[in-house]
Design a protein around this motif. Sequence first.
Motif, PDB file in Angstrom:
ATOM      1  N   ASN A  82       1.763  -9.497  17.300  1.00 21.14           N
ATOM      2  CA  ASN A  82       0.619  -8.610  17.088  1.00 21.14           C
ATOM      3  C   ASN A  82      -0.460  -8.826  18.142  1.00 21.14           C
ATOM      4  N   VAL A  83      -0.659 -10.079  18.559  1.00 25.36           N
ATOM      5  CA  VAL A  83      -1.608 -10.352  19.635  1.00 25.36           C
ATOM      6  C   VAL A  83      -1.141  -9.697  20.939  1.00 25.36           C
ATOM      7  N   SER A  84       0.175  -9.743  21.185  1.00 25.27           N
ATOM      8  CA  SER A  84       0.702  -9.134  22.411  1.00 25.27           C
ATOM      9  C   SER A  84       0.530  -7.618  22.398  1.00 25.27           C
ATOM     10  N   PHE A  85       0.615  -6.990  21.219  1.00 26.26           N
ATOM     11  CA  PHE A  85       0.375  -5.549  21.144  1.00 26.26           C
ATOM     12  C   PHE A  85      -1.068  -5.226  21.522  1.00 26.26           C
ATOM     13  N   LEU A  86      -2.008  -6.049  21.052  1.00 25.71           N
ATOM     14  CA  LEU A  86      -3.415  -5.863  21.415  1.00 25.71           C
ATOM     15  C   LEU A  86      -3.594  -5.939  22.926  1.00 25.71           C
ATOM     16  N   LEU A  87      -3.044  -6.980  23.540  1.00 21.23           N
ATOM     17  CA  LEU A  87      -3.161  -7.153  24.992  1.00 21.23           C
ATOM     18  C   LEU A  87      -2.432  -6.051  25.743  1.00 21.23           C
ATOM     19  N   GLY A  88      -1.284  -5.635  25.214  1.00 21.44           N
ATOM     20  CA  GLY A  88      -0.506  -4.589  25.874  1.00 21.44           C
ATOM     21  C   GLY A  88      -1.229  -3.259  25.910  1.00 21.44           C
ATOM     22  N   ILE A  89      -1.866  -2.880  24.794  1.00 22.50           N
ATOM     23  CA  ILE A  89      -2.600  -1.609  24.755  1.00 22.50           C
ATOM     24  C   ILE A  89      -3.742  -1.621  25.759  1.00 22.50           C
ATOM     25  N   LEU A  90      -4.464  -2.739  25.828  1.00 22.92           N
ATOM     26  CA  LEU A  90      -5.570  -2.837  26.789  1.00 22.92           C
ATOM     27  C   LEU A  90      -5.069  -2.848  28.233  1.00 22.92           C
ATOM     28  N   SER A  91      -3.911  -3.463  28.458  1.00 20.79           N
ATOM     29  CA  SER A  91      -3.412  -3.601  29.829  1.00 20.79           C
ATOM     30  C   SER A  91      -2.893  -2.291  30.403  1.00 20.79           C
ATOM     31  N   PHE A  92      -2.550  -1.302  29.565  1.00 23.01           N
ATOM     32  CA  PHE A  92      -2.197  -0.003  30.154  1.00 23.01           C
ATOM     33  C   PHE A  92      -3.330   1.017  30.035  1.00 23.01           C
ATOM     34  N   THR A  93      -4.412   0.655  29.340  1.00 20.92           N
ATOM     35  CA  THR A  93      -5.571   1.545  29.236  1.00 20.92           C
ATOM     36  C   THR A  93      -6.553   1.321  30.377  1.00 20.92           C
ATOM     37  N   ILE A  94      -6.857   0.073  30.680  1.00 13.87           N
ATOM     38  CA  ILE A  94      -7.846  -0.242  31.727  1.00 13.87           C
ATOM     39  C   ILE A  94      -7.418   0.272  33.110  1.00 13.87           C
ATOM     40  N   PRO A  95      -6.128   0.161  33.511  1.00 18.29           N
ATOM     41  CA  PRO A  95      -5.763   0.722  34.822  1.00 18.29           C
ATOM     42  C   PRO A  95      -6.013   2.222  34.946  1.00 18.29           C
ATOM     43  N   LYS A  96      -5.952   2.950  33.840  1.00 18.80           N
ATOM     44  CA  LYS A  96      -6.269   4.385  33.900  1.00 18.80           C
ATOM     45  C   LYS A  96      -7.722   4.598  34.297  1.00 18.80           C
ATOM     46  N   ILE A  97      -8.608   3.749  33.768  1.00 17.29           N
ATOM     47  CA  ILE A  97     -10.022   3.836  34.145  1.00 17.29           C
ATOM     48  C   ILE A  97     -10.182   3.493  35.623  1.00 17.29           C
ATOM     49  N   ALA A  98      -9.417   2.492  36.082  1.00 18.99           N
ATOM     50  CA  ALA A  98      -9.485   2.105  37.496  1.00 18.99           C
ATOM     51  C   ALA A  98      -9.010   3.235  38.409  1.00 18.99           C
ATOM     52  N   VAL A  99      -7.928   3.901  38.022  1.00 16.19           N
ATOM     53  CA  VAL A  99      -7.410   5.009  38.826  1.00 16.19           C
ATOM     54  C   VAL A  99      -8.431   6.140  38.882  1.00 16.19           C
ATOM     55  N   THR A 100      -9.061   6.444  37.753  1.00 20.86           N
ATOM     56  CA  THR A 100     -10.081   7.497  37.729  1.00 20.86           C
ATOM     57  C   THR A 100     -11.257   7.142  38.620  1.00 20.86           C
ATOM     58  N   SER A 101     -11.670   5.884  38.577  1.00 17.96           N
ATOM     59  CA  SER A 101     -12.761   5.435  39.445  1.00 17.96           C
ATOM     60  C   SER A 101     -12.382   5.571  40.914  1.00 17.96           C
ATOM     61  N   MET A 102     -11.145   5.224  41.235  1.00 20.47           N
ATOM     62  CA  MET A 102     -10.680   5.335  42.621  1.00 20.47           C
ATOM     63  C   MET A 102     -10.649   6.794  43.076  1.00 20.47           C
ATOM     64  N   LEU A 103     -10.146   7.676  42.226  1.00 19.28           N
ATOM     65  CA  LEU A 103     -10.043   9.086  42.602  1.00 19.28           C
ATOM     66  C   LEU A 103     -11.416   9.721  42.792  1.00 19.28           C
ATOM     67  N   THR A 104     -12.355   9.397  41.914  1.00 18.46           N
ATOM     68  CA  THR A 104     -13.695   9.968  42.083  1.00 18.46           C
ATOM     69  C   THR A 104     -14.370   9.431  43.339  1.00 18.46           C
ATOM     70  N   ARG A 105     -13.970   8.244  43.770  1.00 21.47           N
ATOM     71  CA  ARG A 105     -14.546   7.670  44.992  1.00 21.47           C
ATOM     72  C   ARG A 105     -13.938   8.259  46.249  1.00 21.47           C
ATOM     73  N   ILE A 106     -12.623   8.427  46.260  1.00 22.70           N
ATOM     74  CA  ILE A 106     -11.977   8.827  47.509  1.00 22.70           C
ATOM     75  C   ILE A 106     -11.771  10.337  47.628  1.00 22.70           C
ATOM     76  N   MET A 107     -11.669  11.045  46.502  1.00 23.77           N
ATOM     77  CA  MET A 107     -11.469  12.485  46.566  1.00 23.77           C
ATOM     78  C   MET A 107     -12.792  13.251  46.558  1.00 23.77           C
ATOM     79  N   ASN A 108     -13.874  12.569  46.150  1.00 23.89           N
ATOM     80  CA  ASN A 108     -15.198  13.174  46.123  1.00 23.89           C
ATOM     81  C   ASN A 108     -15.188  14.515  45.395  1.00 23.89           C
ATOM     82  N   PRO A 109     -14.751  14.543  44.118  1.00 28.80           N
ATOM     83  CA  PRO A 109     -14.671  15.820  43.399  1.00 28.80           C
ATOM     84  C   PRO A 109     -16.048  16.364  43.049  1.00 28.80           C
ATOM     85  N   GLY A 110     -16.082  17.640  42.701  1.00 35.77           N
ATOM     86  CA  GLY A 110     -17.325  18.253  42.266  1.00 35.77           C
ATOM     87  C   GLY A 110     -17.708  17.769  40.873  1.00 35.77           C
ATOM     88  N   LEU A 111     -18.869  18.198  40.425  1.00 31.36           N
ATOM     89  CA  LEU A 111     -19.388  17.731  39.141  1.00 31.36           C
ATOM     90  C   LEU A 111     -18.454  18.081  37.990  1.00 31.36           C
TER      91      LEU A 111
END
Length: 382
Positions: A95-124
């Motif tokens: 059960n502890v591993s499920f907690l860590l697993g959910i967080l470990s595939f959620t946080i990289p999505k935030i990182a990818v979004t941050s990277m895309l907004t930085r390098i693609m310079n999208p509109g508002l």
Amino acid sequence: MVVTTQNLDDDKGPKILAVVWTLTSFTLMMVVARVFIRLKMLKNFGIDDYLIVVAMVLGLAYCGATTASVYYGFGKHMVEVEEHGNLVMAMLLNNVSFLLGILSFTIPKIAVTSMLTRIMNPGLIQKIILWTLVSTAAAVSCICIVILFTMCDPPRALWTPALQASGEATCKSTWMLIDYAIFTGAISASVDLYLAFYPMTVLMKLQMSLRKRLALSAALGLGAIAAAMAIVKCTQLHGLADKSDYTYGTADLILWTNIEANVVAIASCIPTLQPLLEIILGKRTLGSYSNGNSGGYKKQSSNWNASTNDRSKRSAARKDDLAITNVESQESILRSDGGKNNHVQESSNEIHMSPIAIRRTDNFTVDYESRPQAGDGTHGSW
């Protein structure tokens, strides 16, 4: 699964450890390479890099918890684990591993979004869409964690089946968790697909060769593989309903959760590895970065096409930490048929391509001969 004397000794533990540690080790190498490039070579360590490091730490913790649960018998049939008195510890660590697993595939999505907004310079509007999607996915994932640990009253009945059997604890239907986990997986896959295809819609409008556009689109679109992994993981969620053989039935779910998390992290690292690839191929040297002579990798003042139909719409360039420099063409604009007193004009177009900025530099060289002085008896031409 019906346990018989023939399959009583089945053990998925070795397979779990082999897959989890092999893939996580490869992801760790990618993250270390990314950190080295961004921190030491480019000296441009951003929020997305911090998030990937956090996700990597969670991924390693996931591997540690999984390894410990396998040590206590996870991956074997429940009757076998219970016989050795390790059932409670194996289920707790799971059960502890499920907690860590959910967080470990959620946080990289935030990182990818941050990277895309930085390098693609999208509109508002596009920024709002990107952050709304990833925020929704993160919120849904966190709710899934809450549902998991509130399934039973008291919560420790999750890893202590004897409490529910003796009537000391009450638990909700496991299918409530399974249905919500499938919903979470669908949201996760949808967000991965959007993050993968959004850069393609921008890059395909740029005025550069098709090969370059496809290469950049592929590098930034690897999240589509993570979407496929999320879908496969959803097909394994039914194992949560197998209360009679929990330690064996959920083993594949452990694998696919780890695979999804690592694929997202790898996909976020690949677009940042070009400087290291250039050093490996001998196109550049490490000294060219450490001495501050990194060419297109340093800050640039540049503009890039946002649309092939409206070239007047341009966005201000940001830090150029990922660039591909190519001589697009070199041609003679005015050529002569012969003679030595000819006006020759040559053009060299350089396109510096980056998810952060695209710079085009036009260098013109004009060669000409002086007009002859009056009265020298000759006639010249430009």
